[in-house]
Design a protein around this motif. Structure first.
Motif, short mmCIF file in Angstrom:
data_model
loop_
_atom_site.label_atom_id
_atom_site.label_comp_id
_atom_site.label_asym_id
_atom_site.label_seq_id
_atom_site.Cartn_x
_atom_site.Cartn_y
_atom_site.Cartn_z
N HIS A 179 0.86 -1.18 0.00
CA HIS A 179 0.00 0.00 0.00
C HIS A 179 0.90 1.23 0.00
CE1 HIS A 179 -3.53 2.38 0.56
NE2 HIS A 179 -3.23 2.76 1.79
N PHE A 232 -3.48 -5.56 5.60
CA PHE A 232 -4.83 -5.28 6.07
C PHE A 232 -5.82 -5.95 5.12
CE2 PHE A 232 -3.50 -1.59 3.49
CZ PHE A 232 -4.52 -1.52 2.55
N VAL A 292 -9.33 -5.83 2.88
CA VAL A 292 -10.40 -5.07 2.22
C VAL A 292 -11.47 -6.07 1.81
CG1 VAL A 292 -11.01 -3.70 0.19
CG2 VAL A 292 -8.91 -3.21 1.43
N ARG A 331 -17.47 -1.41 -0.67
CA ARG A 331 -16.14 -1.93 -0.34
C ARG A 331 -15.60 -1.15 0.84
NH1 ARG A 331 -13.43 -2.55 -6.39
NH2 ARG A 331 -14.34 -4.58 -6.88
N SER A 332 -14.88 -1.83 1.72
CA SER A 332 -14.42 -1.16 2.94
C SER A 332 -13.25 -1.92 3.55
CB SER A 332 -15.56 -1.10 3.95
OG SER A 332 -15.11 -0.65 5.23
N LEU A 333 -12.51 -1.20 4.37
CA LEU A 333 -11.55 -1.85 5.26
C LEU A 333 -12.31 -2.72 6.26
CD1 LEU A 333 -8.58 -1.92 6.45
CD2 LEU A 333 -9.34 -0.08 7.97
N LEU A 389 -16.24 4.98 0.28
CA LEU A 389 -16.13 4.36 1.60
C LEU A 389 -14.74 3.75 1.81
CD1 LEU A 389 -17.79 3.75 4.12
CD2 LEU A 389 -18.48 1.60 3.05
N GLU A 390 -14.18 3.22 0.72
CA GLU A 390 -12.88 2.55 0.89
C GLU A 390 -11.73 3.55 1.07
OE1 GLU A 390 -14.78 2.08 -1.92
OE2 GLU A 390 -13.53 2.11 -3.71
N GLY A 435 -9.49 5.21 -0.75
CA GLY A 435 -8.19 5.06 -1.37
C GLY A 435 -7.48 3.76 -1.04
N LEU A 436 -8.15 2.85 -0.37
CA LEU A 436 -7.50 1.57 -0.03
C LEU A 436 -7.54 0.58 -1.19
CD1 LEU A 436 -8.84 0.93 3.59
CD2 LEU A 436 -6.65 1.91 2.89
N VAL A 437 -8.40 0.85 -2.19
CA VAL A 437 -8.56 -0.12 -3.27
C VAL A 437 -7.77 0.35 -4.50
CG1 VAL A 437 -10.21 -1.37 -4.70
CG2 VAL A 437 -10.81 -0.80 -2.36
#
Lengths: 77, 383
Positions: free
Chosen positions: A21, A30, A32, A44-46, B132-133, B135-137
């Protein structure tokens, strides 16, 4: 624009353990997840606090705010 | 929607050229592009003044890269057009060049894709629409999630997924223009986790390069005395963008189904007629997803067919014989143009050890952030 409020509860439809990341937060690895909310939308979420080995497709999750006020999903049950 | 003028006025590939895809270097983008264009001109046997218009595809170079690059070949005053369409920038450059010739506006047009690995500045992230994510995706995680869904639905194993990369690295090892030119074992491919089932060698490399295609009308092919057998003809050129997708659906696959069906209808052929495919395989799961979305096999069949050699050079249909995005590379601007270079080389019968025997029809497929999709179908030139 009107807001429609939906409960933040649903089931995991896809998951990925992220090992690389660009940002320092959250620390890797982590998880997702993609979640089919019970109310219909797919998001989609952590997945906070999850061990990569324990996430399963179909597992139940719910939205939660941590002590720092950050929203994410957590596993339940 | 009106008929594409390509159905009335054929457009041929007359010249192809590449600058090898490579890791970031001190070489300027202009030098990368000029190398590819000079190779395409020499391949066609024409001079720079013969080119009437140029379409430059790039995603990362910023404003106005075309004129300063092409002026190195001579300030001929030709029409220069810049297109940016994310990963499909090079494909879109080809589509616009084809349209210029098919419409009768020009007889000889250059499509050139060029890029350097500059920092990304992606407009959708600045559109004022939060996610919601947060920037994690990253792209590899987007496709890792799609892979997770597919694995759960079809029982695809990580070894079957990694076999895509083994095939494409093998093809890339035989391609002197590929960024990755090394045969890789399954164990090597499975090493180095990135996201979900993806490892480093199951993700396309970051790099730079250039690709050039000169397209011509039939009149120009005749006027320049070119051999028709070396001038494959475009049978379809289709661009689409994402429509409505059911929640939980796969937007890239749905978009590919839509775009490909229109291309097959335009070309008057079907998936079974295609002998060689260059597709958007930036991550291994994409090859699986798009083989099925393009109609080459049914749902859940792509990986088992891979194990039988169906997608190898010499198999039922050669898939990514260049090495694809996984091994040839994905420098963005050049990628889609480079796909046409490879398919044209295959249809000419000039691909050497990567040659698909008896190749008559070839297809190129790219998707880009947005999402957008571009598909071209080409047929071997007359012999």
């Amino acid at each position: 624009m009107e807001h429609t409020f939906v409960p933040a509860a649903g089931s995991v439809t896809a998951c990925a353990v992220v090992h690389h990341h660009v940002a320092p937060e959250p620390p890797t690895p982590f998880v997702v997840v993609e979640i089919a909310l019970d109310a219909g939308p797919v998001v989609r979420s952590l997945l906070r606090g999850a061990s990569p080995d324990t996430v399963v497709i179909g597992g139940r999750v719910t939205g939660a705010v941590d002590d720092a006020g950050r929203f994410a999903f957590v596993a339940v049950g | 929607m009106g008929r594409h003028p390509l159905t009335q006025r054929p457009v041929h590939v007359a010249g192809i050229g590449l600058h090898r895809y490579q890791s970031r270097s001190a070489t300027s983008y202009a030098e990368l592009g000029v190398v590819a264009v000079r190779e395409a001109l020499a391949d066609a046997g024409i001079g720079w003044p013969d080119v009437e218009a140029a379409v430059v595809g790039s995603a990362l170079l910023g404003m106005a890269p075309g004129r300063i690059m092409l002026a190195r070949l001579g300030a001929s005053g030709l029409s220069i057009n810049q297109v940016e369409n994310a990963s499909a920038s090079g494909s879109t450059a080809v589509a616009q060049a084809v349209l210029m010739v098919a419409s009768g506006l020009h007889d000889v047009v250059l499509a050139v894709g060029v890029d350097k690995p500059e920092p990304w500045r992606v407009a959708p992230a600045q559109a004022g629409i939060g996610s919601l994510e947060g920037g994690l995706v990253a792209p590899f995680t987007h496709f890792a999630l799609l892979s997770s869904q597919y694995q759960a639905e079809h029982g695809l194993t990580v070894e079957q997924l990694a076999a895509v990369a083994v095939k494409n690295h093998r093809n890339g090892a035989a391609n002197p223009y590929a960024q990755r030119q090394k045969v890789r074992t399954l164990d090597e491919v499975l090493d180095g986790p990135i996201s979900g089932p993806f490892t480093r060698l199951q993700c396309c490399p970051v790099g730079e390069g250039a690709a050039a295609v000169i397209v011509m009308s039939a009149d120009a092919v005749d006027r320049f005395g070119l051999k028709p057998a070396r001038c494959p003809v475009f049978r379809a050129s289709v661009q689409r963008s994402q429509g409505f997708v059911e929640p939980g659906g796969n937007p890239d696959a749905v978009l590919t189904v839509d775009t490909a069906q229109r291309a097959f209808d335009m070309a008057g052929v079907g998936p079974r007629d295609i002998d060689v495919v260059e597709m958007h395989d930036a991550f291994t799961i994409e090859e699986i997803l798009y083989l099925e979305a393009l109609g080459f096999c049914g749902p859940g069949e792509a990986a088992p067919l891979l194990e039988t050699g169906a997608w190898d050079v010499g198999g039922r249909c050669a898939v990514s014989p260049s090495g694809g995005l996984l091994a040839m590379g994905h420098p963005l601007g050049p990628t889609g143009t480079g796909q046409v270079v490879e398919v044209a080389r295959q249809l000419r019968g000039e691909a050497g050890v990567r040659q698909q025997p008896g190749a008559r029809y070839g297809l190129t497929h790219m998707v880009g952030i947005g999402a957008v999709c571009v598909v071209h179908i080409l047929e071997k030139g007359e012999t």
